[in-house]
Design an enzyme around this catalytic site. Structure first.
Site, PDB file in Angstrom:
ATOM      1  N   SER A 134       0.823  -1.204   0.000  1.00  0.00           N
ATOM      2  CA  SER A 134       0.000   0.000   0.000  1.00  0.00           C
ATOM      3  C   SER A 134       0.857   1.255   0.000  1.00  0.00           C
ATOM      4  O   SER A 134       1.942   1.276   0.592  1.00  0.00           O
ATOM      5  CB  SER A 134      -0.912   0.007   1.239  1.00  0.00           C
ATOM      6  OG  SER A 134      -1.541   1.257   1.402  1.00  0.00           O
ATOM      7  N   TYR A 161      -2.750  -0.077   9.883  1.00  0.00           N
ATOM      8  CA  TYR A 161      -2.867  -0.668   8.549  1.00  0.00           C
ATOM      9  C   TYR A 161      -1.555  -0.511   7.787  1.00  0.00           C
ATOM     10  O   TYR A 161      -1.026  -1.481   7.221  1.00  0.00           O
ATOM     11  CB  TYR A 161      -4.008  -0.005   7.777  1.00  0.00           C
ATOM     12  CG  TYR A 161      -4.049  -0.379   6.317  1.00  0.00           C
ATOM     13  CD1 TYR A 161      -4.412  -1.661   5.915  1.00  0.00           C
ATOM     14  CD2 TYR A 161      -3.718   0.554   5.339  1.00  0.00           C
ATOM     15  CE1 TYR A 161      -4.441  -2.006   4.576  1.00  0.00           C
ATOM     16  CE2 TYR A 161      -3.747   0.215   3.997  1.00  0.00           C
ATOM     17  CZ  TYR A 161      -4.108  -1.063   3.617  1.00  0.00           C
ATOM     18  OH  TYR A 161      -4.127  -1.407   2.291  1.00  0.00           O
TER      19      TYR A 161
END
Length: 333
Positions: A134, A161
């Site tokens: 990501s 995350y």
């Protein structure tokens, strides 16, 4: 077109937004695909079920309901299926949700990633593991500066995350050195389009605008994102899959649009696509959010010829058309 006798490709998170699109494209080009997903209820299960129904209608697609954190089951599936290539997209997504439910990220993003690494290293004649990282691993960056490059340090995550995604990269680096199978980590920037995720801003904004409800604009609109259309993302994923690195090499590549768009500009494009002006409530930045993210994709371009084609205005029109068709009975534009 690939030889029909080659081994199947395993796609994890196959009922997800990107997994659905990747699986479809792989089958369309002649591959056999084994898709796995745990079909959790992080967002509307009916949307996942509809994506899965599309995939099950394809002759060369086989679905197995499975959680990627179940290491023994994943390993058995890979070995018995003769899998030599994997596109690992299953993960617990969402920056804000990681603040509310941190252990969901430990299970899916850490334990799940390790399951795929172990399955890959024990697979016979294994060729390539491509997995989703990501852009959030880069942390925050001031507006108006150049896009992120893969060579920049990723040492200051601002959400759990992001920390789990960076951890997955480091785990992969160690496995590449130890066991030798090629790996590519793709740092995704904001992906949008038909069949997208309801927790994404453009999707939620569409729901609220059509319902006549106000939308909450975080960061008071002073944020920018590298909105990348789903078809362009799939081009990049398959390009990376088809160009594995050398044995013992773990490669990180950005995958995005490289044309950052301000949040207010995205909202204006969505209003134009819907034919409705949004009622806006300006809010401060939320914990875990970053100001600006966009990709330098020169490495992926050099490797595969990757060049995003769909501009945001056109992509949002396609999304709105899909949304009206899928959910039905909505006010006309």
């Amino acid at each position: 077109m690939p030889d029909a006798d080659i081994s199947p490709i395993l796609v994890t998170g196959a009922a997800g937004f990107i997994g659905h699109a990747v699986s479809t494209r792989l089958v369309e080009r002649g591959e056999s695909v084994i898709g796995i997903d745990n079909l959790n209820d992080y967002y509307d299960p009916a949307l996942k079920a509809a994506r899965l129904a599309n995939l099950k209608a394809l002759d060369r697609f086989r679905f197995v309901e499975m959680d990627v954190s179940d290491a023994d089951d994943v390993k058995t599936l890979v070995q018995e299926g003769g899998v030599q290539r994997i596109v690992h997209l299953a993960a617990q997504a969402g920056v804000r949700y990681s603040i509310e439910n941190p252990f969901a990220y430990q299970k899916s993003n850490l334990q799940g990633h390790l399951s795929l690494l172990e399955a890959s290293r024990h697979a016979e004649n294994f060729q390539h593991l491509v997995y989703a990282s990501s852009s959030s691993v880069y942390g925050d960056k001031p507006m108006g500066v150049a896009g992120f490059t893969e060579d920049e340090p990723a040492t200051d995550p601002v959400s759990l995350y992001a920390a789990t995604k960076r951890s997955g990269e480091l785990m992969s680096q160690s496995y590449a050195k130890l066991y030798g199978f090629p790996m590519t980590g793709l740092r995704f920037f904001t992906v949008y389009g038909p069949w997208g995720r309801p927790d994404m801003a453009y999707f939620g904004f569409t729901q609220k605008i059509l319902a006549g409800e106000p939308i909450e604009v975080y960061g008071e609109g002073r944020m920018a994102r590298d909105f990348t259309y789903i078809d362009d993302i799939v081009d990049g994923i398959l390009g990376a899959l088809d160009h594995p690195p050398e044995p013992h090499e773990h490669r990180i590549l950005n995958i995005g649009d490289s044309r950052p768009v301000g949040l207010m500009d995205m909202i204006k494009a969505l209003e134009d696509a819907l034919g409705i002006e949004a009622k806006k409530v300006m809010r401060p930045m939320q914990p875990g959010d970053v100001t600006s993210t966009y990709a330098d994709v020169s490495k992926l371009h050099a490797l595969t010829g990757y060049a995003p084609k769909v501009m945001l205005e056109d992509g949002l029109k396609r999304f709105v058309s899909w949304y009206r068709d899928f959910y039905g009975n909505l006010p006309p534009a």
